[in-house]
Scaffold this active site. Structure first.
Site, PDB file in Angstrom:
ATOM      1  N   PRO A  17       0.790  -1.243   0.000  1.00  0.00           N
ATOM      2  CA  PRO A  17       0.000   0.000   0.000  1.00  0.00           C
ATOM      3  C   PRO A  17       0.819   1.289   0.000  1.00  0.00           C
ATOM      4  CG  PRO A  17       0.001  -0.970   2.192  1.00  0.00           C
ATOM      5  CD  PRO A  17       0.766  -1.926   1.317  1.00  0.00           C
ATOM      6  N   ASP A  40       2.609   0.800 -11.838  1.00  0.00           N
ATOM      7  CA  ASP A  40       1.477   1.727 -11.779  1.00  0.00           C
ATOM      8  C   ASP A  40       1.909   3.003 -11.082  1.00  0.00           C
ATOM      9  OD1 ASP A  40       0.090  -0.469 -12.623  1.00  0.00           O
ATOM     10  OD2 ASP A  40      -0.885  -0.861 -10.708  1.00  0.00           O
ATOM     11  N   LYS A  62      -2.423   4.157 -13.981  1.00  0.00           N
ATOM     12  CA  LYS A  62      -3.572   5.016 -14.222  1.00  0.00           C
ATOM     13  C   LYS A  62      -3.650   6.044 -13.112  1.00  0.00           C
ATOM     14  CE  LYS A  62      -5.803   0.696 -14.462  1.00  0.00           C
ATOM     15  NZ  LYS A  62      -6.995  -0.052 -14.176  1.00  0.00           N
ATOM     16  N   GLY A  93       0.355  -1.804  -7.340  1.00  0.00           N
ATOM     17  CA  GLY A  93       0.065  -1.329  -5.987  1.00  0.00           C
ATOM     18  C   GLY A  93      -0.719  -2.392  -5.228  1.00  0.00           C
ATOM     19  N   GLY A  94      -0.472  -2.505  -3.928  1.00  0.00           N
ATOM     20  CA  GLY A  94      -1.242  -3.448  -3.122  1.00  0.00           C
ATOM     21  C   GLY A  94      -0.962  -4.879  -3.506  1.00  0.00           C
ATOM     22  N   ASP A  95      -2.022  -5.636  -3.734  1.00  0.00           N
ATOM     23  CA  ASP A  95      -1.923  -7.026  -4.166  1.00  0.00           C
ATOM     24  C   ASP A  95      -2.285  -7.112  -5.658  1.00  0.00           C
ATOM     25  OD1 ASP A  95      -1.958 -10.072  -3.272  1.00  0.00           O
ATOM     26  OD2 ASP A  95      -3.589  -9.750  -4.696  1.00  0.00           O
ATOM     27  N   THR A 123      -2.744  -5.785   0.525  1.00  0.00           N
ATOM     28  CA  THR A 123      -3.685  -4.924  -0.188  1.00  0.00           C
ATOM     29  C   THR A 123      -3.961  -3.665   0.640  1.00  0.00           C
ATOM     30  OG1 THR A 123      -5.764  -4.897  -1.402  1.00  0.00           O
ATOM     31  CG2 THR A 123      -5.783  -6.046   0.708  1.00  0.00           C
ATOM     32  N   MET A 175     -11.452   2.544  -5.038  1.00  0.00           N
ATOM     33  CA  MET A 175     -11.861   3.449  -6.123  1.00  0.00           C
ATOM     34  C   MET A 175     -13.220   4.074  -5.828  1.00  0.00           C
ATOM     35  SD  MET A 175     -10.647   0.947  -9.257  1.00  0.00           S
ATOM     36  CE  MET A 175     -11.251  -0.539  -8.479  1.00  0.00           C
TER      37      MET A 175
HETATM   38  N1  SAH Z   1      -4.307  -3.718  -6.180  1.00  0.00           N
HETATM   39  C1  SAH Z   1      -4.558  -2.573  -5.319  1.00  0.00           C
HETATM   40  C2  SAH Z   1      -5.844  -1.867  -5.673  1.00  0.00           C
HETATM   41  C3  SAH Z   1      -5.878  -1.279  -7.061  1.00  0.00           C
HETATM   42  S1  SAH Z   1      -7.348  -0.376  -7.359  1.00  0.00           S
HETATM   43  C4  SAH Z   1      -4.556  -3.018  -3.870  1.00  0.00           C
HETATM   44  O1  SAH Z   1      -4.525  -4.233  -3.602  1.00  0.00           O
HETATM   45  O2  SAH Z   1      -4.584  -2.180  -2.991  1.00  0.00           O
HETATM   46  C5  SAH Z   1      -6.865   1.264  -6.905  1.00  0.00           C
HETATM   47  C6  SAH Z   1      -7.517   1.693  -5.610  1.00  0.00           C
HETATM   48  O3  SAH Z   1      -6.832   1.152  -4.508  1.00  0.00           O
HETATM   49  C7  SAH Z   1      -7.504   3.170  -5.351  1.00  0.00           C
HETATM   50  O4  SAH Z   1      -8.552   3.822  -6.032  1.00  0.00           O
HETATM   51  C8  SAH Z   1      -7.719   3.246  -3.857  1.00  0.00           C
HETATM   52  O5  SAH Z   1      -9.069   3.054  -3.531  1.00  0.00           O
HETATM   53  C9  SAH Z   1      -6.966   2.006  -3.400  1.00  0.00           C
HETATM   54  N2  SAH Z   1      -5.629   2.312  -2.875  1.00  0.00           N
HETATM   55  C10 SAH Z   1      -4.456   1.836  -3.311  1.00  0.00           C
HETATM   56  N3  SAH Z   1      -3.435   2.281  -2.542  1.00  0.00           N
HETATM   57  C11 SAH Z   1      -3.991   3.032  -1.582  1.00  0.00           C
HETATM   58  C12 SAH Z   1      -3.484   3.775  -0.453  1.00  0.00           C
HETATM   59  N4  SAH Z   1      -2.164   3.790  -0.172  1.00  0.00           N
HETATM   60  N5  SAH Z   1      -4.356   4.442   0.319  1.00  0.00           N
HETATM   61  C13 SAH Z   1      -5.678   4.423   0.068  1.00  0.00           C
HETATM   62  N6  SAH Z   1      -6.208   3.750  -0.975  1.00  0.00           N
HETATM   63  C14 SAH Z   1      -5.387   3.069  -1.782  1.00  0.00           C
END
Ligand code: SAH
Length: 258
Positions: A17, A40, A62, A93-95, A123, A175
């Site tokens: 994150p 990303d 994006k 980002g995230g997972d 995530t 999102m």
């Molecule tokens: N694969 C990512 C999500 C991708 S969709 C995951 O697992 O986190 C993109 C959305 O993820 C963003 O619109 C937001 O809602 C969320 N997001 C990702 N990183 C974030 C962060 N550091 N803080 C808050 N929301 C985040």
């Protein structure tokens, strides 16, 4: 590192994150030896700093809804790079398999016969939960957890509001910021009390993290007044009230000791 033929391989890596300390050991090792990284915009500078300076970086991410590269072109680029013999780290980002069209991208690789591996990441809902002090489940407050997309436009299927509005449940919308008013209104229309606690958490786990907490009734105005911006998560459920006591990160000035 690719096995056998002349083709390269793709590592689909979860970048977590934001806080680079939340990368898995495997992700950190892959980044440290990467020659080519497709990432990303969600992947922050702390994580990108682990990539060797001489490595090639391509940002395909994006920002909001202005896509830098359409998903089909990202898929084609990945296939083309790997087919030409290059190993690629595809950093998400995230997972990699939580929203962000990760499954589609992996299917494109599978269909093109490109070998790939997937490295899970924390995530953003989990990072947010830990750093904002909002447990996703709690014996008194929530016995189920839902991760939903709040991106309810562009001809997609309408969310199942009745299911999202069930009591004793924590819902985290990815999102969801653009549709915040709709989300709060629909959840209330489908049975959740207007006083149900809700929050937006902006840039979770980073030094810029902000938590704006209110209720279904008050949150849209609060978030607008505080100019909350993406990336942000919307959290709905009684667990949101715990943030005041459990928000260690804000109390530490948005810093981590380790
Ligand atoms: N694969 C990512 C999500 C991708 S969709 C995951 O697992 O986190 C993109 C959305 O993820 C963003 O619109 C937001 O809602 C969320 N997001 C990702 N990183 C974030 C962060 N550091 N803080 C808050 N929301 C985040």
């Amino acid at each position: 590192a690719a096995g056998g033929g002349a083709g390269g391989k793709v590592w689909r890596v979860g970048g977590g994150p934001g806080d680079p300390g939340l990368l898995t050991d495997k992700a950190a090792r892959l980044l440290a030896r990467a020659g080519l990284v497709l990432h990303d915009h969600l992947v922050g500078p702390g994580v990108m700093a682990l990539v060797p300076p001489q490595a090639r970086r391509i940002c395909v991410g994006k920002r909001d809804r202005r896509h830098t590269l359409p998903q089909e072109q990202i898929n084609a680029l990945l296939v083309q790079l790997a087919a030409s013999g290059q190993d690629v780290v595809r950093l998400k980002g995230g997972d990699p398999y939580v929203f962000g069209r990760g499954g589609e991208e992996a299917l494109a690789l599978a269909q093109a016969g490109i070998p790939f591996e997937v490295v899970p990441g924390i995530t953003s809902a989990q990072g947010m939960s830990a750093y904002a002090g909002i447990p996703l489940s709690h014996r008194q407050h929530a016995s189920s957890i839902v991760f939903a997309t709040g991106h309810c436009k562009d001809g997609g299927e309408a969310p199942d509001w009745a299911a999202l509005a069930r009591p004793r449940q924590t819902v985290v919308f990815y999102m969801g910021l653009g549709a915040l008013a709709t989300i709060c209104r629909q959840l209330a229309a489908h049975g959740l009390p207007g006083e149900t606690p809700a929050a937006v958490v902006e840039r979770a786990t980073t030094p810029h993290q902000r938590v704006v907490a209110g209720t279904l009734r008050t949150l849209p105005l609060l978030a607008a007044a505080q100019q909350v911006a993406a990336p942000a998560l919307v959290v709905v459920g009684e667990v949101v009230t715990l943030s005041e006591d459990l928000g260690w990160f804000a109390r530490a000035g948005n810093r981590v000791a380790a």
